[in-house]
Design an enzyme around this catalytic site. Structure first.
Site, mmCIF file in Angstrom:
data_model
loop_
_atom_site.group_PDB
_atom_site.id
_atom_site.type_symbol
_atom_site.label_atom_id
_atom_site.label_comp_id
_atom_site.label_asym_id
_atom_site.label_seq_id
_atom_site.Cartn_x
_atom_site.Cartn_y
_atom_site.Cartn_z
ATOM 1 N N LYS A 79 0.842 -1.200 0.000
ATOM 2 C CA LYS A 79 0.000 0.000 0.000
ATOM 3 C C LYS A 79 0.874 1.246 0.000
ATOM 4 O O LYS A 79 1.906 1.294 0.679
ATOM 5 C CB LYS A 79 -0.925 -0.024 1.217
ATOM 6 N N SER A 154 -9.689 1.987 2.823
ATOM 7 C CA SER A 154 -8.812 2.709 1.907
ATOM 8 C C SER A 154 -7.824 1.803 1.179
ATOM 9 O O SER A 154 -7.174 2.221 0.238
ATOM 10 C CB SER A 154 -8.033 3.768 2.690
ATOM 11 N N SER A 178 -10.082 -0.555 7.028
ATOM 12 C CA SER A 178 -9.553 -0.364 5.677
ATOM 13 C C SER A 178 -8.827 -1.555 5.082
ATOM 14 O O SER A 178 -8.418 -1.517 3.931
ATOM 15 C CB SER A 178 -8.625 0.857 5.651
#
Length: 485
Positions: A79, A154, A178
């Protein structure tokens, strides 16, 4: 069939038997990304040269007979709020569009030590603020199961890349759900460890008392492998916990006989889609058939969790994002108007609307005259939510419910309604506020879209939730379903 359809032990067997090389695994990952990612938009930065160099070095290591790491040769994505030395890290924000970190996050170093191959950095909601991955300044990620739907957020890029078969596993971060919510939407396994189990050093902070890094994988066994590689105390992280790390793989026994399951009525009540509720109840029947017992319970302060979370996380975000000022690094818009204008112009043009919204909310909640009424009250509610879980775990081994109240929604359908968007995390937020571990595992489909089962455990008891998730997985085939891109 893609090599990435195999379980991790099978890939390791193939590597040892010289049936495949690390370079071949890496090239397949890059080829799949080239073919599919123009549709999915999961990757923001590819590490092609670095990945190929790492693969060649690992092939040499295999040929020499040297000891191999736990994740040897596996292509992975990280990420884009986890810093990686020399590899662009943007947090999906124009503020950090050209940011090149000069050090590795602890988890990035642990991936290297475990001999994984980092393919690139994954798309996300800007600064991890969002639940749909539509807040990325580089465009939204699309759900591999339906390209007109969101992947969740996210960590939407992290979930979508695994679901699309672009990488073997990925790392995401979970502040209020997330990792788990996008795992549910994309039909993969997403694990949020206990707060403090995995180092946050090198994770660009959103809300420091909530953020936690964890893996997204195709199955529970692979999740146990990745957690084994990244968990552990880190002196560079002041919130890192000094706890003994067990052998997570040994907990995957397939046995849940006598397991005591609590099912909160608040997790199956109003707001939860009927098809999601029925899918979860069917999953509970599977566990019941394996010898587990479940009872309905109450977590009475759940209704206050979303409000408390957004006050606390926005307050911490307001503080953490104050460092992005256009002076030291990142976007700098200097039009000669002085220091305050430099701050104003850089932050106004560098941050997107959702980030600005949360900075404003957090700054207000922390301001003189409002701190006690909002921030302090939210902290008290957080304590009550933690006590709810503590009381339940005196009698039960795990808490189970849906990961999200609905399946993935259509792109653009909630962008003008932030309050509705915030409520999509209503089932994951209480776990984050309590700091306890949870895993989302595929448990079925509703109208053709994946549904996630959330299994919640006591703090630092990842072994139990992995055991339950793995046992469920062995008696179903939902995790074997793949989107047809």
């Amino acid at each position: 069939m893609s090599l990435f359809q195999n379980r991790l032990p099978e890939v390791h067997r193939m590597l040892t038997a010289k049936e495949v090389s690390v370079s071949e695994l890496t090239e397949e990952s890059l080829a799949i990304i080239a073919e599919r990612d123009k549709k999915v938009n999961a990757f923001l930065t590819l590490n092609e040269e670095g990945a190929r160099a790492s693969a060649r070095a690992l092939d040499d290591k295999l040929a020499s007979g040297a000891a191999r790491g736990l994740l040897f040769g596996l292509p992975t994505g990280v990420k884009d709020n986890i810093v990686t030395k020399g590899l662009r890290t943007t947090c999906a924000s124009q503020f950090l569009n050209n940011f090149q970190p000069i050090y590795n996050a602890t988890v990035a170093s642990k991936l290297q030590q475990a001999d994984a191959v980092t393919i690139g950095k994954l798309n996300m909601d800007e600064f991890a603020m969002g639940g749909s991955n539509e807040n990325s300044s580089f465009g939204p990620v699309r759900n591999p199961w339906d390209l007109e739907r969101v992947p969740g957020g996210s960590s939407g890029g992290s979930a979508a890349a695994v679901a699309a078969g672009e990488v073997f596993f990925s790392l995401g971060s979970d502040t209020g759900g997330s990792i788990r919510q996008p795992a549910s939407y994309c039909g993969v396994v997403g694990l949020k460890p206990t707060y403090g189990l995995v180092s946050r050093y090198g994770l660009v902070a959103f809300a420091s008392s909530l953020d936690q890094i964890g893996p997204l994988t195709r199955n529970v066994e692979d999740s146990a492998y990745v957690l084994q590689a990244i968990a552990g105390y880190d002196a560079q992280d002041s919130t890192s916990a000094k706890v003994e790390i067990p052998d997570y793989l040994s907990s995957l026994t397939g046995d849940v006989s006598g397991l005591r399951i609590a099912v909160p009525k608040e997790y199956l009540g109003a707001g939860v889609d009927a098809s999601v509720r029925e899918t979860v109840l069917s999953a509970l029947k599977v566990l019941e058939g394996m010898g587990a017992v479940w009872e309905e319970v109450s977590l009475p302060h759940t209704e206050y969790a979303v409000a408390a979370y957004y006050l606390l996380s926005s307050s911490e975000a307001s503080s953490n994002l104050a460092r992005f000022d256009g002076v030291r690094y990142g976007a700098r818009v200097d039009e000669g108007g002085g220091l305050l204008d430099l701050y104003l112009n850089s932050r106004s043009r560098g941050f997107g609307p959702e980030v600005k919204r949360r900075i404003m909310l957090g700054t207000y909640a922390l301001s003189s005259g409002y701190y006690d009424a909002y921030y302090l009250k939210a902290q008290k509610v957080r304590t009550l939510i933690k006590q709810d879980f503590d009381d339940i775990f005196k009698k039960y081994d795990v808490v189970i419910g849906p990961t999200a109240p609905t399946t993935a929604f259509k792109l653009g359908s909630q962008t003008e309604d932030p309050l509705t968007m915030y409520l999509n995390d209503i089932l994951t937020i209480p776990v984050s506020l309590a700091g306890i571990p949870a895993v989302s595992v595929p448990c079925g489909f509703a109208e053709g879209m994946p549904v996630g089962l959330q299994i919640i455990g006591k703090e630092f008891d990842e072994s139990t939730i992995l055991r339950v998730a793995h046992a469920f997985e062995q008696n179903t085939d939902h995790h074997k379903q793949r989107p047809q891109l």
